[in-house]
Motif scaffolding. Structure first.
Motif, PDB file in Angstrom:
ATOM      1  N   GLY A 131       0.788  -1.236   0.000  1.00 19.45           N
ATOM      2  CA  GLY A 131       0.000   0.000   0.000  1.00 19.45           C
ATOM      3  C   GLY A 131       0.810   1.270   0.000  1.00 19.45           C
ATOM      4  O   GLY A 131       0.344   2.303  -0.469  1.00 19.45           O
ATOM      5  N   HIS A 132       2.049   1.201   0.517  1.00 23.12           N
ATOM      6  CA  HIS A 132       2.844   2.420   0.641  1.00 23.12           C
ATOM      7  C   HIS A 132       3.622   2.747  -0.626  1.00 23.12           C
ATOM      8  O   HIS A 132       4.279   3.771  -0.701  1.00 23.12           O
ATOM      9  CB  HIS A 132       3.822   2.262   1.801  1.00 23.12           C
ATOM     10  N   LEU A 133       3.572   1.870  -1.630  1.00 25.12           N
ATOM     11  CA  LEU A 133       4.378   2.081  -2.838  1.00 25.12           C
ATOM     12  C   LEU A 133       3.693   3.026  -3.817  1.00 25.12           C
ATOM     13  O   LEU A 133       2.475   3.074  -3.905  1.00 25.12           O
ATOM     14  CB  LEU A 133       4.656   0.736  -3.516  1.00 25.12           C
ATOM     15  N   PHE A 134       4.528   3.764  -4.539  1.00 24.96           N
ATOM     16  CA  PHE A 134       3.999   4.650  -5.576  1.00 24.96           C
ATOM     17  C   PHE A 134       3.921   3.883  -6.896  1.00 24.96           C
ATOM     18  O   PHE A 134       4.614   2.874  -7.080  1.00 24.96           O
ATOM     19  CB  PHE A 134       4.893   5.875  -5.734  1.00 24.96           C
ATOM     20  N   ALA A 135       3.110   4.405  -7.816  1.00 26.88           N
ATOM     21  CA  ALA A 135       2.865   3.709  -9.078  1.00 26.88           C
ATOM     22  C   ALA A 135       4.166   3.351  -9.787  1.00 26.88           C
ATOM     23  O   ALA A 135       4.313   2.250 -10.315  1.00 26.88           O
ATOM     24  CB  ALA A 135       1.990   4.569  -9.990  1.00 26.88           C
ATOM     25  N   ARG A 136       5.142   4.275  -9.749  1.00 27.69           N
ATOM     26  CA  ARG A 136       6.372   4.011 -10.497  1.00 27.69           C
ATOM     27  C   ARG A 136       7.211   2.889  -9.890  1.00 27.69           C
ATOM     28  O   ARG A 136       8.148   2.394 -10.499  1.00 27.69           O
ATOM     29  CB  ARG A 136       7.198   5.272 -10.651  1.00 27.69           C
ATOM     30  N   GLN A 137       6.877   2.514  -8.651  1.00 22.50           N
ATOM     31  CA  GLN A 137       7.615   1.423  -8.013  1.00 22.50           C
ATOM     32  C   GLN A 137       6.955   0.071  -8.264  1.00 22.50           C
ATOM     33  O   GLN A 137       7.458  -0.945  -7.802  1.00 22.50           O
ATOM     34  CB  GLN A 137       7.706   1.689  -6.507  1.00 22.50           C
ATOM     35  N   LEU A 138       5.819   0.064  -8.977  1.00 25.98           N
ATOM     36  CA  LEU A 138       5.076  -1.179  -9.188  1.00 25.98           C
ATOM     37  C   LEU A 138       5.268  -1.680 -10.619  1.00 25.98           C
ATOM     38  O   LEU A 138       5.459  -0.887 -11.542  1.00 25.98           O
ATOM     39  CB  LEU A 138       3.580  -0.943  -8.941  1.00 25.98           C
ATOM     40  N   SER A 139       5.166  -2.995 -10.789  1.00 26.56           N
ATOM     41  CA  SER A 139       5.221  -3.560 -12.139  1.00 26.56           C
ATOM     42  C   SER A 139       3.881  -3.340 -12.829  1.00 26.56           C
ATOM     43  O   SER A 139       2.895  -2.966 -12.195  1.00 26.56           O
ATOM     44  CB  SER A 139       5.508  -5.058 -12.048  1.00 26.56           C
ATOM     45  N   GLY A 140       3.842  -3.583 -14.134  1.00 21.43           N
ATOM     46  CA  GLY A 140       2.616  -3.375 -14.900  1.00 21.43           C
ATOM     47  C   GLY A 140       1.446  -4.177 -14.338  1.00 21.43           C
ATOM     48  O   GLY A 140       0.334  -3.671 -14.202  1.00 21.43           O
ATOM     49  N   GLY A 141       1.710  -5.447 -14.001  1.00 20.06           N
ATOM     50  CA  GLY A 141       0.651  -6.301 -13.456  1.00 20.06           C
ATOM     51  C   GLY A 141       0.149  -5.786 -12.117  1.00 20.06           C
ATOM     52  O   GLY A 141      -1.056  -5.772 -11.851  1.00 20.06           O
ATOM     53  N   MET A 142       1.091  -5.323 -11.261  1.00 20.56           N
ATOM     54  CA  MET A 142       0.693  -4.804  -9.955  1.00 20.56           C
ATOM     55  C   MET A 142      -0.116  -3.513 -10.098  1.00 20.56           C
ATOM     56  O   MET A 142      -1.089  -3.288  -9.373  1.00 20.56           O
ATOM     57  CB  MET A 142       1.943  -4.551  -9.097  1.00 20.56           C
ATOM     58  N   ARG A 143       0.277  -2.670 -11.048  1.00 17.65           N
ATOM     59  CA  ARG A 143      -0.486  -1.439 -11.268  1.00 17.65           C
ATOM     60  C   ARG A 143      -1.930  -1.768 -11.635  1.00 17.65           C
ATOM     61  O   ARG A 143      -2.861  -1.132 -11.164  1.00 17.65           O
ATOM     62  CB  ARG A 143       0.132  -0.629 -12.412  1.00 17.65           C
ATOM     63  N   MET A 144      -2.077  -2.782 -12.505  1.00 10.91           N
ATOM     64  CA  MET A 144      -3.433  -3.146 -12.915  1.00 10.91           C
ATOM     65  C   MET A 144      -4.206  -3.713 -11.725  1.00 10.91           C
ATOM     66  O   MET A 144      -5.398  -3.471 -11.580  1.00 10.91           O
ATOM     67  CB  MET A 144      -3.356  -4.147 -14.078  1.00 10.91           C
ATOM     68  N   ARG A 145      -3.519  -4.438 -10.848  1.00 13.80           N
ATOM     69  CA  ARG A 145      -4.191  -4.941  -9.645  1.00 13.80           C
ATOM     70  C   ARG A 145      -4.665  -3.780  -8.763  1.00 13.80           C
ATOM     71  O   ARG A 145      -5.769  -3.812  -8.219  1.00 13.80           O
ATOM     72  CB  ARG A 145      -3.240  -5.833  -8.835  1.00 13.80           C
ATOM     73  N   VAL A 146      -3.833  -2.759  -8.623  1.00 14.05           N
ATOM     74  CA  VAL A 146      -4.226  -1.585  -7.837  1.00 14.05           C
ATOM     75  C   VAL A 146      -5.467  -0.949  -8.469  1.00 14.05           C
ATOM     76  O   VAL A 146      -6.421  -0.562  -7.784  1.00 14.05           O
ATOM     77  CB  VAL A 146      -3.078  -0.554  -7.751  1.00 14.05           C
TER      78      VAL A 146
END
Lengths: 259, 261
Positions: A131-146
């Motif tokens: 939850g504390h991560l910013f979008a740029r720290q996430l992979s494409g799949g994780m961004r879509m999960r968010v």
């Protein structure tokens, strides 16, 4: 639980959409979304798939026909729908939790409650602890999960998804498909899923609507009878292959019609 | 630490070499101070006149910083107003451009006539110069919010102020900060130019006046010393604004974030 009852949640009746530049995106489109079903909308690019979702979401107004909700926009109606865009569309200056909590904050939910519900939604898509991560720290799949967690955080009855996994690699896509089916069953959602992948539409849905273009309209409708839960073994079976062939043929017919 | 040294070493070595060459040439060819003083003579003047020059620097810096603050508040405020009303933007923006393209040195005498307090006049001149980059970049930033994100806001029925607060303002922040950094340099330029235009009327207090005064006396070492302080002030303003920008953006914006390995 997900048995579609006859009453439609929302119905497009003779819906047409003409844009200001004169393009006719949709003409005379009839489509009913049944409560609890998983519906895929499949078609060539430019057939107005996205426009169908935008009309249902109220992000665009039909220039002909109407969008009719089962009951006047109440708890089950327009007030409770989630939308997953083709891009994750996360606000880069907010953390994953901040992004998921945003719909609640916009609705005036208190911050502590919004945060707690956001954490729950993140956990539901398999992102506890991120939850504390910013979008740029996430992979494409994780961004879509968010993005999916954000769409689900308001507990919507209806989830609209516009080619959400098109930009992901095959493995990530299959995992997200499985997780999406799980969420659909757990949360008793109605899902309208736009895609241009025959395989994805067959794996996920109870019903595939194939659209043709110029102008956008429903060409064919195919029921995928295979029971849920559908797992990886479903992908290996003969039913799956047969359904894929059937949908493929329908798509080819829909595209051939233009010529 | 090591990376910092690698970064700082080349300009430091080059600067030192240039200073040595300069001092050597001045010595060798016996150039008199009233034509080209060497770095040693300039440093000596800076040491001797340091008190007066530094006091003047503070006067000029105060005008520049006040002008920067006015430009930031005015420019960003007007940009937010523009974001609320396209009509207002269309009506006012051309005049902001006119204000920007008219050289401040040409407007300064008029302002000095109309505004009784010289300090206020200097402030107005410097603000006019610094204001436009803030306005232009913030306006661009406020209009550059992603369409999908605007759809998202519409979907959740965000109110106008919510769209501004949760989407448009943060989206505009990197643009605004870039504009503010340009404005910082321009505010100093504006303050100096206005002081020149005011001449003796400025009360003989700012650094620009020290430069004028020294030029009347052909005191070139003092002119160079004042010039050195001015550039130093400009660099400090830029560094401060860059720091603010980094503090606000480094967690999320690509321009300020270190690349992940």
């Amino acid at each position: 639980m997900n048995a579609p009852d006859a009453a439609a949640l929302v119905r497009l009746e003779g819906a047409g959409k003409r844009f200001d530049n004169g393009t006719v995106a949709l003409a005379g489109l009839d489509l009913a979304l049944r409560r609890g079903e998983f519906l895929s909308i499949l078609g060539p690019s430019g057939c107005g798939k996205t426009t169908v979702l935008r009309l249902i979401a109220g992000l665009a107004q039909p220039s002909a026909g109407r969008v009719a909700w089962a009951e006047p926009a109440g708890r089950d109606g327009r007030d409770a729908l989630g939308f997953v865009f083709q891009e994750p569309t996360l606000l880069p200056w907010r953390t994953a939790r901040g992004n998921v909590a945003l719909p609640l904050i916009l609705a005036g939910v208190a911050r502590t409650e919004a945060r707690a519900r956001a954490e729950t939604a993140l956990a539901a898509v398999g992102l506890e602890g991120a939850g504390h991560l910013f979008a740029r720290q996430l992979s494409g799949g994780m961004r879509m999960r968010v993005s999916i967690a954000r769409a689900l955080v308001t507990r919507p009855a209806l989830l609209l998804m516009d080619e959400p996994f098109a930009a992901l690699d095959e493995i990530t896509r299959e995992r997200l498909n499985a997780d999406l089916l799980r969420l659909w069953r757990e949360q008793a959602l109605t899902v309208a899923f736009v895609t241009h992948s025959v395989y994805e539409s067959v794996f996920l849905s109870m019903r595939v609507v194939v659209m043709a273009r110029a102008p956008g309209r429903v060409a064919e409708e195919i029921t995928i009878a295979a029971p849920y839960p559908r797992t990886e073994s479903f992908r290996a079976g003969a039913d799956y292959a047969a359904a894929c062939r059937q949908v493929s043929a329908a798509l080819r017919r829909a595209m051939g019609e233009e010529a | 630490m090591k990376a910092g040294l690698r970064l700082a070493a080349p300009p430091a070595i080059l600067g030192l070499a240039a200073l040595l060459l300069w001092q050597g040439a001045v010595r060798l060819f016996r150039v008199p101070d009233y034509i080209l003083p060497g770095p040693v003579a300039i440093a000596a003047t800076l040491w001797r006149d340091g008190g007066t020059l530094f006091a003047s620097l503070l006067v000029t810096l105060a005008v520049a910083l006040a002008a920067l603050a006015a430009a930031i508040i005015g420019g960003a405020g007007l940009a937010i107003l523009f974001a609320q009303s396209k009509w207002l933007e269309r009506a006012l923006f051309p005049y902001a451009v006119v204000l920007q393209v008219t050289p401040v040195i040409a407007i300064a005498p008029l302002i000095l006539i109309y505004v009784r307090s010289t300090e206020a006049a200097l402030l107005i001149c410097a603000s006019i110069v610094a204001f436009f980059p803030v306005l232009a970049s913030t306006t661009l930033g406020l209009n550059s919010a992603d369409h999908n994100m605007l759809d998202l806001m519409a979907l959740y029925r965000a109110r106008r102020w919510q769209v501004l607060w949760y989407l448009r303002l943060p989206a505009a922040l990197p643009h605004f900060l870039a504009g503010a950094r340009i404005a910082g340099g321009l505010a100093l330029i504006g303050a100096v130019v206005a002081e020149f235009a005011a001449g003796t009327a400025a009360g003989g207090s700012g650094l620009a006046w020290r430069i004028l005064e020294s030029s009347y006396r052909l005191d070139l070492p003092r002119m160079y010393a004042a010039l050195f302080l001015l550039s130093l002030a400009g660099v400090v303003i830029f560094a401060m604004l860059s720091l603010v920008s980094w503090l606000l953006l480094h967690r999320w914006h690509d321009s300020a974030a270190r690349r992940e390995p």
